[in-house]
Design an enzyme around this catalytic site. Structure first.
Site, PDB file in Angstrom:
ATOM      1  N   GLU A 184       8.638  -4.834  -1.142  1.00 54.38           N
ATOM      2  CA  GLU A 184       7.520  -3.898  -1.011  1.00 54.38           C
ATOM      3  C   GLU A 184       7.917  -2.478  -1.397  1.00 54.38           C
ATOM      4  O   GLU A 184       7.122  -1.739  -1.991  1.00 54.38           O
ATOM      5  CB  GLU A 184       6.977  -3.916   0.424  1.00 54.38           C
ATOM      6  CG  GLU A 184       6.553  -5.275   0.937  1.00 54.38           C
ATOM      7  CD  GLU A 184       5.642  -6.001  -0.030  1.00 54.38           C
ATOM      8  OE1 GLU A 184       4.772  -5.364  -0.662  1.00 54.38           O
ATOM      9  OE2 GLU A 184       5.802  -7.223  -0.183  1.00 54.38           O
TER      10      GLU A 184
ATOM     11  N   ASN B  84       0.829  -1.199   0.000  1.00 55.99           N
ATOM     12  CA  ASN B  84       0.000   0.000   0.000  1.00 55.99           C
ATOM     13  C   ASN B  84       0.869   1.257   0.000  1.00 55.99           C
ATOM     14  O   ASN B  84       1.812   1.375   0.785  1.00 55.99           O
ATOM     15  CB  ASN B  84      -0.902   0.024   1.239  1.00 55.99           C
ATOM     16  CG  ASN B  84      -1.574  -1.307   1.488  1.00 55.99           C
ATOM     17  OD1 ASN B  84      -2.315  -1.797   0.667  1.00 55.99           O
ATOM     18  ND2 ASN B  84      -1.276  -1.893   2.633  1.00 55.99           N
TER      19      ASN B  84
END
Length: 880
Positions: free
Chosen positions: A418, A385
């Protein structure tokens, strides 16, 4: 380093490779083997796969120069989200599921039409109720208010978006500016496609409207959408928190929205939370003020345009550690207070890697802050995210006094993965999920670069070979593999492609492309791509176009389409007659009888560059490695043997030198290929000879590294010990078993397999996020395999209901429980198990299990006796 000579001796009497002062002398038979192995698999055929046709190619003279001289050395790079990819040396069989099977592309009625309308912005307010602060009826639910500005491009009388498990309280539809007339009439829903359909008066094209919805959602325990999690504090009290996981299709559980990656919008989020808690979202917090008694409200900066799957929230009592990057990005790692002491390593890695990627991509990180949160219950390894990355605790927290070297590497690798997504996936997002591989394959390659920068002694570029390249070779050689880029539509189909093919093969072909173009050209192309499509959507072709624009030597699309639009990879067969090389290409399959749509034909001309690759990347490499550490050649040889294109005596002969090998990398590669033989022999008389051979081979390494762990040892020395202890104990080394028994007795006094399996469905003992590992690990133990299979069959409906039909866990459960099946009885039982059964997102995993079982049966019939005899001879040869 000076090139080593490769000399050919034509005497028929010399049938072995001998070490000489000035080179290696071998027979023509061995030469043929070397040429075959050298050119068989992906590492040496990046270009060959594109250029070599299915016809014979003849050369009047052999190349005398290397057109690639001066190019950089090929640089390699861990269930969505990121799947659980273990950084621990793992030697399970290479039979993981590479589902799904390719399907015909078609238009699915569940796709929203961007030609009618698109959302421009969301103004979202949430209020989660975790205890009884909102009343008993609202516990584990949340209030939501969302204003969505939409741009209408065609006249219409309905607004269609996604919504699941949401109770609508009110809806309003009005023009954004001007006339304030209420246009809302009614609403309905389509449960099949998870649509909210708002019926309105006519909405005019080229007009903006505001859709306002008040609703109530559920803080479920299913690890999807906006959900609840918990932990026990130092006093034994249960502490609740709210967190989120939107990818791939679960933002619709948190708010009504256009829940597809092609719809990018800005998000202005506010969260109402209890005054003793902290709220986080994608943007940096703008301020926190009193709301009502006992409540506060935190507002967050509006995000860049992004898809809904990157939206994230956390409401908790967590603590944090903080640093700033050299470029001024505020960086925090959050966890429960009792674990905050383990957050520093992840913070250090994150700060360094984020700055490294800013330089590597040549594009500044676009957010003011980066938060990383260790969540007690999380379905994936981590989720990228934008500005608020969420992790499993094991993927972010590391305590050197408690955790192993494998835990440390996992943290570094997942953090790097990530952070790579903040550019590849977040800044530029695939238009649809059929290009998921572009996100995950790219991050799976670049993660190695990030960790290699922060931990240069770990040899991450060499680890790439065993962790990604060799692992996916075995999967992609199955007839039920699938192309990297595969059409998907429904949520269940989307879930299926978060698999090893998308991640590891994607990473491998990106690594190959980096090598073809050169590092400098590759980076310039990436910069062009990221800059041109910033805050937008793209696809594979647009990346290939960006790379074509920075160089004119190669047609990148033409090369890469052969790797992304068809499954598998080629085997190159090379024969030599005087000064002529005959080269043929075919689709490499573990089971040559597999029914596949073979496309590895007539792929073009065999170029001068490819001929040079044949020699510089093939034969010379073999010459060098054959006298030292064959590494990749061992993996190639064993795959060729499994496919019936090489005899096992040659493949096994290449492993004899390991008796005195102390380096981690070759042992890691070798143990991976031996795992398949081990599994096939688990119920076969040949296991005895395999046991003797492996004990003989591992003894020197085990003696050198010992049983007891020493956290002060070098990182790869600790990895080496994991391999040595695992192998020595498995094959019955007396010292290893004595030590292991002593440690086991300190923990247990009775058999735990059956009890352990029953824990799988008890959330008070095993968290839901970890439950699938219970049955998978029991199945990997020969003693527990039948028990796990019986448990799966008897409890399937309960397991299915426990996870939901689109869980990522199903495929792994099916694969691990069935991967050692190798008898007709096993196949019959497996077929019976599937009769009339709903497998949800594991449909293709089940089909893959059948395919793998048939392949295992064929292997046993073809190779079991030969391999056992060869092992017995090798044991005698080595004096074991």
């Amino acid at each position: 380093m000076a090139d080593n000579k490769f000399e050919v001796e034509d005497t028929e009497s010399n049938d072995s490779i001998e070490k000489k002062k000035d080179g290696v002398y071998c027979s023509t038979g061995k030469l043929f083997f070397c040429g075959l192995v050298a050119c068989c698999l992906i590492a040496g055929v990046g270009l060959i796969s594109y250029y070599v046709p299915d016809r014979t190619c003849t050369f009047d003279e052999l190349p005398t120069e290397n057109p690639l001289e001066g190019s950089p050395t090929m640089k390699p790079s861990d269930m969505i989200t990121e799947p659980q990819r273990s950084s621990t040396p793992h030697h399970m069989s290479s039979t993981e599921n590479p589902s799904p099977t390719p399907t015909e592309a078609f238009v699915w009625d569940g796709r929203l039409n961007p030609d009618i309308m698109t959302p421009r912005s969301y103004d979202l307010t949430l209020q989660p109720c975790l205890y009884y602060e909102c009343g008993e009826a609202m516990r584990f639910r949340f209030y939501g208010w969302v204003d969505i500005v939409i741009e209408v491009d065609e006249d219409t009388d309905q607004v269609v978006m996604h919504m699941v498990d949401i109770e609508i309280k009110s809806i309003s539809v009005k023009k954004l500016v001007g006339d304030d007339t209420e246009l809302y009439m009614d609403w309905s829903n389509d449960t099949l496609y998870e649509f909210l359909i708002i019926h309105t008066q006519t909405l005019m094209k080229r007009t903006d409207y505001r859709v306002s919805i008040e609703y109530i959602g559920i803080l479920q325990d299913g690890l999807a959408g906006f959900y609840r999690s918990s932990y026990k504090n130092a006093n034994g009290e249960t502490v609740w928190l709210a967190t989120s996981q939107m990818q791939a299709t679960d933002a619709r559980r948190a708010l009504p929205c256009w829940d597809e990656p092609g719809f990018r919008s800005t998000f202005e989020t506010s969260i109402i939370h209890m005054e003793n808690m902290t709220a986080l979202s994608n943007g940096i917090e703008l301020g926190t003020v009193d709301y009502e008694e006992g409540w506060k409200i935190t507002a967050f900066k509006t995000t860049p345009k992004m898809p809904t799957y990157l939206l994230a929230f956390v409401v908790s009592d967590f603590d944090y550690v903080e640093k700033n990057t050299t470029n001024g990005v505020r960086f925090r790692v959050w966890s429960r207070k009792d674990a905050i002491g383990s957050a520093n390593y992840g913070l250090e890695q994150g700060v360094e890697i984020l700055t490294y990627f800013e330089d590597y991509f040549g594009v500044p990180f676009p957010m003011d802050k980066q938060d990383m949160v260790a969540v007690p219950d999380f379905s994936a390894g981590a989720m990228e995210n934008w500005g608020l990355i969420l992790y499993r605790e094991t993927a972010l927290l590391y305590d050197p006094a408690e955790n192993s070297a494998a835990n440390k590497q996992r943290v570094a690798v997942v953090v790097s993965h990530e952070l790579a997504h903040q550019w590849f996936g977040n800044l530029v997002t695939p238009e649809w999920w059929d290009d998921l591989w572009l996100n995950e394959g790219f991050a799976s390659f670049v993660e190695y670069l990030g960790v290699d920068f922060t931990e240069p002694t770990w040899k991450m570029m060499e680890q790439f070979l065993a962790e990604d390249l060799h692992r996916v070779f075995a999967l992609d050689a199955l007839g039920s593999s699938h192309p990297v880029r595969v059409p998907v539509n429904s949520p269940a189909e989307i879930s299926e492609i978060f698999d090893t093919i998308s991640y590891a093969k994607g990473a491998s072909i990106i690594r190959m492309l980096n090598n073809i173009l050169s590092e400098e050209t590759f980076r310039r192309g990436l910069n062009r791509y990221l800059t041109h499509y910033s805050e937008g959507n793209a696809n594979s072709d647009k990346l290939w176009d960006a790379l074509n624009q920075v160089q004119d030597q190669y047609d990148v699309k033409k090369i890469m389409d052969t790797w992304t639009l068809q499954m598998g990879y080629p085997v190159i067969t090379v024969t030599r007659s005087g000064s002529t090389l005959n080269v043929q290409q075919s689709h490499f399959l573990i089971d040559p009888e597999s029914e596949v749509d073979d496309k590895y034909i007539d792929l073009g001309l065999f170029s001068k560059i490819t001929r040079a690759m044949l020699f510089t990347k093939g034969i010379l490499v073999i010459k060098r490695n054959a006298t030292r550490k064959p590494r990749g050649l061992i993996d190639d040889a064993f795959n060729l043997a499994r496919g019936g294109q090489l005899t096992y005596d040659i493949a096994l002969d290449m492993t004899k030198y390991l008796k005195n090998e102390l380096d981690f990398i070759p042992w890691e590669a070798t143990l991976t290929v031996f795992a398949y033989i081990r599994d096939m022999f688990s119920r076969n008389a040949g296991f005895g000879d395999l046991e003797k051979y492996m004990l003989c081979q591992i003894n020197t390494l085990y003696t050198a590294v010992g049983f007891e762990d020493d956290p002060n040892d070098a990182h790869l020395d600790q990895y080496n010990r994991i391999n040595a202890v695992d192998t020595a104990c498995y094959y019955g080394n007396e010292d290893c078993l004595a030590n292991a028994t002593r440690e086991y007795n300190e923990y247990m006094s009775d058999d735990i397999n059956e009890k352990y399996l029953n824990y799988m469905l008890d959330e008070t003992v095993v968290r839901k996020q970890d439950a699938s590992y219970v049955i998978r690990y029991v199945a990997r133990n020969y003693v527990g395999r039948a028990l796990a299979w019986d448990f799966l069959r008897s409890e399937w409906d309960t397991i299915f209901d426990f996870y939901g039909d689109s869980s990522f866990s199903f495929s792994n459960i099916i694969t691990d429980v069935t991967e050692q099946f190798n008898t007709e009885f096993d196949l019959e039982e497996l077929m019976k198990f599937g009769e009339g059964r709903n497998f949800g997102s594991a449909v293709r995993a089940y089909e893959q299990a059948i395919d793998q079982t048939k392949s295992n049966i064929a292997w046993m019939e073809r190779n079991a006796v030969t391999v056992a005899e060869t092992l017995a001879a090798s044991v005698a040869d080595l004096g074991c």
